[in-house]
Write an enzyme that holds these catalytic residues in place. Structure first.
Site, short mmCIF file in Angstrom:
data_model
loop_
_atom_site.label_atom_id
_atom_site.label_comp_id
_atom_site.label_asym_id
_atom_site.label_seq_id
_atom_site.Cartn_x
_atom_site.Cartn_y
_atom_site.Cartn_z
N TYR A 164 0.83 -1.17 -0.06
CA TYR A 164 -0.04 -0.08 -0.01
C TYR A 164 0.86 1.32 0.03
O TYR A 164 1.76 1.45 0.90
CB TYR A 164 -0.97 0.04 1.14
N HIS A 194 -3.37 16.09 -2.64
CA HIS A 194 -3.91 16.50 -1.19
C HIS A 194 -3.52 17.64 -0.88
O HIS A 194 -3.95 17.85 0.46
CB HIS A 194 -3.21 15.36 -0.60
N ASN A 307 2.01 11.72 5.72
CA ASN A 307 1.22 10.99 6.42
C ASN A 307 1.52 11.07 8.13
O ASN A 307 2.61 10.45 8.67
CB ASN A 307 1.21 9.64 6.08
N TYR A 395 -14.85 32.54 47.08
CA TYR A 395 -13.95 31.71 46.45
C TYR A 395 -12.86 31.93 45.59
O TYR A 395 -11.81 31.33 45.47
CB TYR A 395 -14.95 30.71 45.64
N ARG A 398 -10.01 32.61 47.85
CA ARG A 398 -9.65 31.49 48.65
C ARG A 398 -9.32 30.08 48.03
O ARG A 398 -8.50 29.45 48.54
CB ARG A 398 -10.83 31.28 49.69
N PHE A 444 -1.41 6.82 12.16
CA PHE A 444 -1.82 8.25 11.85
C PHE A 444 -3.04 8.88 12.50
O PHE A 444 -3.33 10.00 12.42
CB PHE A 444 -2.00 8.04 10.33
N GLU A 529 -11.96 6.16 5.40
CA GLU A 529 -11.51 6.78 6.69
C GLU A 529 -12.85 7.20 7.32
O GLU A 529 -13.18 8.29 7.33
CB GLU A 529 -10.50 7.93 6.38
#
Length: 591
Positions: A164, A194, A307, A395, A398, A444, A529
């Site tokens: 792959y 991409h 990647n 508060y 404190r 990834f 994905e």
């Protein structure tokens, strides 16, 4: 022969100069002539000779005098812009310098190096690399690991094994076998396709961090990149040549594909690139100006560059470091506010915190004791109300050790995850040289840093939430016993009225930003994905939350310093007086 790279209306032109006595005005006119040469409408000019223009350096944007000789005004191969009078800015205009460029106007090339091995990078190291304090080199061990990893890839190609991303397509196209003679084209096409991000480009510091972190991951020796290519990438980093990387576009699995692809696009000499010398220009020109050549991708190397979770993690690294700094500052600011409001130190007693010993809580209580009234650092303000009838404080004063403390523990938890991620191999497939094989997995996926950074935003926000309430107490005369809105002539002057409104607005905005992005997932890549982390947005919004926290605490610091003026001539402790003096060195008392 000197040569200059000139920007005219979105185009970059190389203009050689045979005579060094020629002027800046000649260079501008010659660049315009070359620009219009191949334009069918003559570039929209009736006559080039009638065009009025200014010439400025890309570095620092300084205007140049038309009459100055080029050999005096410019360095060889310098980048300049020709700004034509009357031009309207295009909506897609990229300024020659990014935001914060004034920080780079005095940029000096670093002399020191950080040796990367893929295993020992710290968050502090990466931030310093982003600031340009260091260059990068590889350790000898890292070089050997990279070489052995590449030998596995070369063997796969030689044996024509189906793997792959090396001999196949990507994502939904994983079953498409690619011919050997197209394997290099496959990697270039991957990077180009991409590179689909949008939004503003990363500022130089963040792009340097992103590039440095990717180098560190490649140095681990599980990515299959060649040592030759990795050293080319390091040379680009060391020259501070930074690709155009849009901040939006990653879903955080399969890694940060879009931003890392833009990073790789610049490395191969395509797209835009920035350097302190050139400003924004075509990547090929920027590389050439620094004596560098574009990377020529070998099989698997495009995938090796894009990647991983480095966008999420590098931004997360900055977030962690800034969060650590503002958390420490929050204790100082709150201690000063407590002094102004004449609070008690009893709530910070060691025995109280020993019976609830969360590490962050104990540390914050210790800081308060170190800053406030004690035998070592007496406070005249504290002494003035030592015998008052007040039993305990609100508060917001404190409970600072409990509230600030868990923020410190949150930051430590997130820093541990980010540090692990900095030194993790997040490719797919992974190359295991010791086994002589590649294995597809899911390193990834950005869920770890995404979840951690959502948690960081939620935790750090509380520093602003409690700070805003302390600002309210400082400004409200019924709570502070000080003039309303910390101003002597109320009505004539509104004092801190709207400064408090700003703090409230930022805290409210943070409430929306603290919604976790990592609870969302959208299936992508034709359901290949089918679960993603949305870690890119987790990182970006964590930084925005932290920025708001910094701004709210700055308002509280100014308000506390304003409030202490009304208690004079009494003085607070020595450490807090030093803080007051530092503020007054840049901000005067508002009457």
């Amino acid at each position: 022969m000197p040569r200059y790279t000139v920007h005219v209306r979105g185009e970059w032109l190389a203009v050689p100069c045979r005579d060094a006595q020629l002027t800046v005005g000649w260079l501008g006119r010659e660049a315009i002539k070359r620009y219009v040469k191949n334009k069918p409408d003559n570039g929209g000019f009736a006559s080039v000779d009638d065009v009025r223009f200014l010439v400025r350096r890309c570095k620092g944007l300084g205007l140049l005098d038309d009459e100055d000789p080029l050999q005096v005004a410019l360095e060889d191969n310098e980048f300049v812009e020709v700004v034509i009078e009357g031009d309207a800015m295009s909506p897609d205009f990229i300024p020659s310098q990014p935001e914060g460029v004034y920080l780079y106007s005095k940029y000096r090339e670093p002399e020191k190096y950080i040796a990367l091995d893929g295993d020992s990078l710290t968050t502090e190291d990466l931030v310093n690399l982003g600031k340009g304090h260091y260059k990068i080199k590889l350790t000898p061990t890292a070089e050997k690991k990279v070489q052995k990893s590449r030998e596995v890839i070369d063997s796969i190609i030689k044996e024509k094994t189906v793997v792959y991303g090396i001999t196949t397509g990507f994502g939904k196209f994983a079953r498409t076998i690619i011919p050997v003679n197209k394997l290099e084209e496959l990697q270039v096409n991957l990077v180009r396709s991409h590179s689909s991000g949008v939004g503003k480009p990363l500022i130089p510091e963040r792009c340097r961090m992103l590039l440095a972190l990717r180098i560190n991951v490649l140095a681990k020796g599980y990515s299959g990149i060649s040592l030759e290519t990795l050293k080319q990438v390091i040379e680009v980093f060391n020259a501070s040549c930074l690709p155009y990387v849009p901040e939006k576009g990653t879903v955080g699995a399969s890694g940060d594909l879009a931003p890392l692809s833009h990073l790789a696009l610049g490395l191969i000499g395509e797209g835009k690139m920035w350097s302190p010398k050139s400003g924004w220009a075509d990547a090929k020109y920027v590389l050439e100006a620094h004596g560098l050549k574009p990377v020529v991708l070998k099989p698997k190397e495009g995938l090796a560059l894009i990647n991983g979770t480095q966008m999420i993690t590098s931004l997360g690294c900055e977030a962690v470091e800034r969060a650590s700094a503002i958390a420490r500052q929050a204790d100082i600011v709150a201690a000063l506010t407590l002094e102004v409001l004449k609070g008690t130190t009893k709530a910070f007693d060691t025995d109280i915190h020993a019976v609830r010993p969360h590490r962050g809580q104990v540390e914050v209580a210790f800081r308060f004791r170190s800053l406030l009234d004690s035998d070592h650092h007496p406070s005249e303000i504290a002494e003035s109300h030592r015998f008052c009838d007040r039993v305990q404080d609100a508060y917001t004063l404190r409970c600072c050790p409990q509230v600030h403390g868990v923020v410190n523990d949150t930051i430590a938890f997130v820093k541990n995850i980010i540090t692990t991620e900095l030194n993790s191999a997040t490719d797919n497939p992974m190359v295991f040289a010791s086994r002589g094989e590649t294995i597809s997995g899911g390193n990834f996926h950005g869920e770890y840093p995404a979840k951690a950074l959502d948690y960081l935003a939620i935790g750090v926000h509380e520093l602003a939430a409690i700070s805003e309430r302390r600002i309210e107490r400082l400004c409200n005369p019924s709570l502070s016993e000080l003039p309303a809105f910390l101003v002597a002539e109320g009505g004539l002057n509104s004092g801190f009225m709207i400064a408090h409104c700003t703090a409230a607005a930022l805290v409210s905005e943070n409430k929306a930003l603290c919604h976790p992005s990592s609870v969302d997932s959208l299936s992508t890549s034709a359901a290949t994905e089918d679960h993603v982390s949305m870690g890119g947005w987790a990182a970006r919004k964590a930084l925005r939350v932290i920025e708001h926290v910094e701004q709210v605490l700055a308002i509280e610091l100014l308000a506390a310093c304003q409030g202490i003026e009304f208690l004079r001539p009494l003085r607070t402790t020595t450490p807090l007086e030093k803080v007051y003096d530092l503020v007054r060195s840049v901000v005067r008392f508002g009457k």
